[in-house]
Design a protein around this motif. Structure first.
Motif, mmCIF file in Angstrom:
data_model
loop_
_atom_site.group_PDB
_atom_site.id
_atom_site.type_symbol
_atom_site.label_atom_id
_atom_site.label_comp_id
_atom_site.label_asym_id
_atom_site.label_seq_id
_atom_site.Cartn_x
_atom_site.Cartn_y
_atom_site.Cartn_z
ATOM 1 N N GLU A 175 0.840 -1.190 0.000
ATOM 2 C CA GLU A 175 0.000 0.000 0.000
ATOM 3 C C GLU A 175 0.883 1.251 0.000
ATOM 4 O O GLU A 175 1.845 1.349 0.760
ATOM 5 C CB GLU A 175 -0.899 0.004 1.233
ATOM 6 C CG GLU A 175 -1.996 -1.056 1.205
ATOM 7 C CD GLU A 175 -3.055 -0.771 0.156
ATOM 8 O OE1 GLU A 175 -3.255 0.430 -0.169
ATOM 9 O OE2 GLU A 175 -3.656 -1.730 -0.349
ATOM 10 N N LEU A 176 0.534 2.192 -0.864
ATOM 11 C CA LEU A 176 1.318 3.414 -0.947
ATOM 12 C C LEU A 176 0.930 4.429 0.121
ATOM 13 O O LEU A 176 1.745 5.276 0.506
ATOM 14 C CB LEU A 176 1.168 4.044 -2.340
ATOM 15 C CG LEU A 176 1.826 3.282 -3.498
ATOM 16 C CD1 LEU A 176 1.508 3.965 -4.817
ATOM 17 C CD2 LEU A 176 3.333 3.187 -3.300
ATOM 18 N N GLY A 177 -0.327 4.381 0.568
ATOM 19 C CA GLY A 177 -0.755 5.358 1.555
ATOM 20 C C GLY A 177 -1.225 6.658 0.949
ATOM 21 O O GLY A 177 -1.599 7.598 1.651
ATOM 22 N N PHE A 178 -1.180 6.756 -0.378
ATOM 23 C CA PHE A 178 -1.755 7.889 -1.105
ATOM 24 C C PHE A 178 -2.328 7.358 -2.405
ATOM 25 O O PHE A 178 -2.049 6.236 -2.812
ATOM 26 C CB PHE A 178 -0.724 8.997 -1.362
ATOM 27 C CG PHE A 178 0.519 8.536 -2.088
ATOM 28 C CD1 PHE A 178 0.543 8.367 -3.467
ATOM 29 C CD2 PHE A 178 1.687 8.272 -1.380
ATOM 30 C CE1 PHE A 178 1.685 7.950 -4.131
ATOM 31 C CE2 PHE A 178 2.843 7.852 -2.034
ATOM 32 C CZ PHE A 178 2.837 7.680 -3.419
ATOM 33 N N ASN A 194 7.726 0.032 -7.669
ATOM 34 C CA ASN A 194 8.878 -0.856 -7.624
ATOM 35 C C ASN A 194 9.455 -0.809 -6.213
ATOM 36 O O ASN A 194 9.964 0.222 -5.779
ATOM 37 C CB ASN A 194 9.931 -0.424 -8.653
ATOM 38 C CG ASN A 194 11.172 -1.292 -8.629
ATOM 39 O OD1 ASN A 194 11.148 -2.432 -8.169
ATOM 40 N ND2 ASN A 194 12.270 -0.749 -9.111
ATOM 41 N N GLY A 195 9.341 -1.948 -5.497
ATOM 42 C CA GLY A 195 9.889 -2.004 -4.149
ATOM 43 C C GLY A 195 9.261 -1.010 -3.202
ATOM 44 O O GLY A 195 9.945 -0.463 -2.329
ATOM 45 N N GLY A 196 7.959 -0.751 -3.377
ATOM 46 C CA GLY A 196 7.274 0.192 -2.508
ATOM 47 C C GLY A 196 7.464 1.647 -2.887
ATOM 48 O O GLY A 196 7.015 2.543 -2.161
ATOM 49 N N ASN A 226 10.754 9.952 -8.047
ATOM 50 C CA ASN A 226 10.401 8.839 -7.170
ATOM 51 C C ASN A 226 9.632 9.333 -5.942
ATOM 52 O O ASN A 226 10.016 10.336 -5.332
ATOM 53 C CB ASN A 226 11.657 8.102 -6.701
ATOM 54 C CG ASN A 226 12.464 7.546 -7.854
ATOM 55 O OD1 ASN A 226 11.907 7.092 -8.847
ATOM 56 N ND2 ASN A 226 13.778 7.574 -7.730
ATOM 57 N N PHE A 227 8.562 8.601 -5.593
ATOM 58 C CA PHE A 227 7.757 8.887 -4.409
ATOM 59 C C PHE A 227 7.863 7.710 -3.448
ATOM 60 O O PHE A 227 7.485 6.589 -3.797
ATOM 61 C CB PHE A 227 6.281 9.059 -4.772
ATOM 62 C CG PHE A 227 5.914 10.345 -5.462
ATOM 63 C CD1 PHE A 227 5.132 11.292 -4.809
ATOM 64 C CD2 PHE A 227 6.321 10.599 -6.764
ATOM 65 C CE1 PHE A 227 4.764 12.473 -5.440
ATOM 66 C CE2 PHE A 227 5.954 11.774 -7.409
ATOM 67 C CZ PHE A 227 5.179 12.721 -6.746
ATOM 68 N N GLN A 228 8.341 7.963 -2.226
ATOM 69 C CA GLN A 228 8.337 6.944 -1.181
ATOM 70 C C GLN A 228 7.329 7.346 -0.117
ATOM 71 O O GLN A 228 7.459 8.404 0.504
ATOM 72 C CB GLN A 228 9.717 6.807 -0.540
ATOM 73 C CG GLN A 228 9.755 5.809 0.617
ATOM 74 C CD GLN A 228 11.121 5.683 1.256
ATOM 75 O OE1 GLN A 228 12.124 5.536 0.561
ATOM 76 N NE2 GLN A 228 11.179 5.729 2.588
ATOM 77 N N PRO A 229 6.304 6.526 0.112
ATOM 78 C CA PRO A 229 5.310 6.868 1.131
ATOM 79 C C PRO A 229 5.967 7.053 2.495
ATOM 80 O O PRO A 229 6.864 6.309 2.866
ATOM 81 C CB PRO A 229 4.375 5.656 1.130
ATOM 82 C CG PRO A 229 4.616 4.977 -0.173
ATOM 83 C CD PRO A 229 6.041 5.232 -0.536
ATOM 84 N N THR A 230 5.515 8.066 3.220
ATOM 85 C CA THR A 230 5.977 8.252 4.590
ATOM 86 C C THR A 230 4.791 8.004 5.536
ATOM 87 O O THR A 230 4.638 6.915 6.061
ATOM 88 C CB THR A 230 6.624 9.634 4.767
ATOM 89 O OG1 THR A 230 5.783 10.651 4.214
ATOM 90 C CG2 THR A 230 7.974 9.678 4.078
ATOM 91 N N ASP A 231 3.915 8.977 5.715
ATOM 92 C CA ASP A 231 2.736 8.712 6.551
ATOM 93 C C ASP A 231 1.634 9.714 6.226
ATOM 94 O O ASP A 231 1.904 10.804 5.721
ATOM 95 C CB ASP A 231 3.081 8.791 8.046
ATOM 96 C CG ASP A 231 3.649 10.145 8.438
ATOM 97 O OD1 ASP A 231 2.894 11.134 8.454
ATOM 98 O OD2 ASP A 231 4.864 10.219 8.716
ATOM 99 N N ALA A 232 0.383 9.298 6.491
ATOM 100 C CA ALA A 232 -0.798 10.171 6.368
ATOM 101 C C ALA A 232 -0.882 10.859 5.011
ATOM 102 O O ALA A 232 -1.105 12.067 4.917
ATOM 103 C CB ALA A 232 -0.797 11.202 7.497
ATOM 104 N N GLY A 233 -0.679 10.074 3.945
ATOM 105 C CA GLY A 233 -0.792 10.631 2.603
ATOM 106 C C GLY A 233 0.408 11.407 2.128
ATOM 107 O O GLY A 233 0.398 12.006 1.041
ATOM 108 N N LYS A 234 1.479 11.394 2.930
ATOM 109 C CA LYS A 234 2.692 12.118 2.555
ATOM 110 C C LYS A 234 3.671 11.192 1.825
ATOM 111 O O LYS A 234 3.552 9.972 1.873
ATOM 112 C CB LYS A 234 3.358 12.708 3.796
ATOM 113 C CG LYS A 234 2.515 13.751 4.513
ATOM 114 C CD LYS A 234 3.141 14.173 5.829
ATOM 115 C CE LYS A 234 4.464 14.875 5.660
ATOM 116 N NZ LYS A 234 5.018 15.358 6.949
ATOM 117 N N ALA A 235 4.651 11.815 1.172
ATOM 118 C CA ALA A 235 5.688 11.052 0.480
ATOM 119 C C ALA A 235 6.984 11.842 0.486
ATOM 120 O O ALA A 235 6.972 13.080 0.420
ATOM 121 C CB ALA A 235 5.282 10.742 -0.954
ATOM 122 N N ALA A 236 8.092 11.117 0.581
ATOM 123 C CA ALA A 236 9.405 11.704 0.337
ATOM 124 C C ALA A 236 9.671 11.561 -1.155
ATOM 125 O O ALA A 236 9.429 10.501 -1.741
ATOM 126 C CB ALA A 236 10.479 10.989 1.143
#
Length: 305
Positions: A175-178, A194-196, A226-236
């Motif tokens: 799950e990406l969270g967004f 790819n790999g989350g 590249n988007f890496q999910p962090t929390d609450a719909g956010k991404a690095a």
């Protein structure tokens, strides 16, 4: 009315031999094409992914590294993915790549590559403030693909870069969270997970050459986001924009004006035409907000639509 053939038996025999020979040649050529990169894969010690334009690309994620930045544990697919790509050019190959290295790995890797005649085009940072600090060594070389692959293999053996995964990839996407579709629509391009990590590759619209050879996007000349999910719909987010000189400051303004930090502006290549600059960036915020900001930056470039 019946017509008697004028083709003699010897001629028919020669025609059959010719047809069989042509069929055999076609089969051998097809087999050679299908197995054309096997020797390079063996020299690299890992499988590659064949791509358009007679290119084979090898991914070598630094899963051994535990890098954090502003409290974010960086996954390999976000900013720690070593890779090299080989493209046929006559009897030789053009090789491009980017090796992710710790500071103590830089000197021995460079020495090993130089001793084998494999050329480097850049050595620099892509991130700012990460722990531990990582460096990025870009390759741009020509020559015998098997020899170059063997040299890269031997250079990587001086690092802690893991070997290829033996386990089958998971069939369940994390799950990406967004909302992926919303991010894709805002950015104006489709991505792949790819790999989350949600990854985007945006080619430039113009033809790019190096040493007179036309480069496909898979040789490292496409904008990567590249988007890496962090929390609450956010991404690095991180990656690099591939830019002409005239686009650099417009993209800096678009990124920094929307809360995205520019972490590096530099070259990755030596003899490309047109001259290109690579701009790296970082942010950790609402994923959709960041996608809209990145779209503003992309609109300042001559990227493919």
């Amino acid at each position: 009315m019946l017509f008697r053939s004028r083709v003699s038996v010897p001629c028919l025999f020669l025609l059959c031999v010719h047809l069989l020979g042509s069929l055999g040649f076609a089969q051998n050529s097809s087999a050679a094409t299908g197995a054309g990169w096997k020797d390079v894969e063996q020299a690299m010690g890992r499988p590659g992914q064949v791509q358009a334009g007679d290119v084979v690309r090898f991914a070598m994620p630094r899963k051994d590294l535990h890098v954090t930045l502003n409290g974010v544990a960086i996954k390999p697919g976000l900013a720690l993915g070593s890779w090299v790509a080989f493209m046929r050019h006559g009897n030789e190959a053009m090789v491009m790549g980017d090796l992710v290295l710790t500071e103590d790995e830089v000197a021995p890797v460079m020495a090993k590559l130089q001793s084998a005649g494999v050329h480097e085009a850049a050595l620099h940072n892509h991130l700012l403030g990460e722990t531990p600090h990582v460096m990025y060594m870009h390759l741009a070389s020509h020559g015998d693909p098997v020899q170059i692959a063997g040299a890269i293999h031997d250079a990587l053996a001086l690092t802690k870069t893991p070997g290829p995964d033996s386990a089958a990839p998971s069939q369940t996407a994390p799950e990406l969270g967004f909302e992926q579709k919303q991010v894709e629509q805002a950015l104006g391009h489709s991505g792949k997970v790819n790999g989350g990590i949600l990854q985007f590759s945006v080619p430039r619209a113009e033809q790019i050459t190096d040493s007179g050879i036309t480069l496909p996007p898979s040789m490292g000349v496409a904008t990567a986001i590249n988007f890496q999910p962090t929390d609450a719909g956010k991404a690095a987010i991180t990656g690099d924009f591939v830019l002409l000189g005239t686009e650099v400051n417009a993209v800096i303004k678009a990124l920094t004006g929307n809360g995205i930090q520019v972490t590096a502006v530099h070259s990755h290549m030596l003899t490309e035409q047109p001259r290109l600059f690579f701009m790296h960036f970082w942010a950790n915020d609402d994923a959709l907000k960041l996608a809209k900001a990145l779209r503003i930056a992309l609109d300042q470039t001559n990227s493919a639509k």
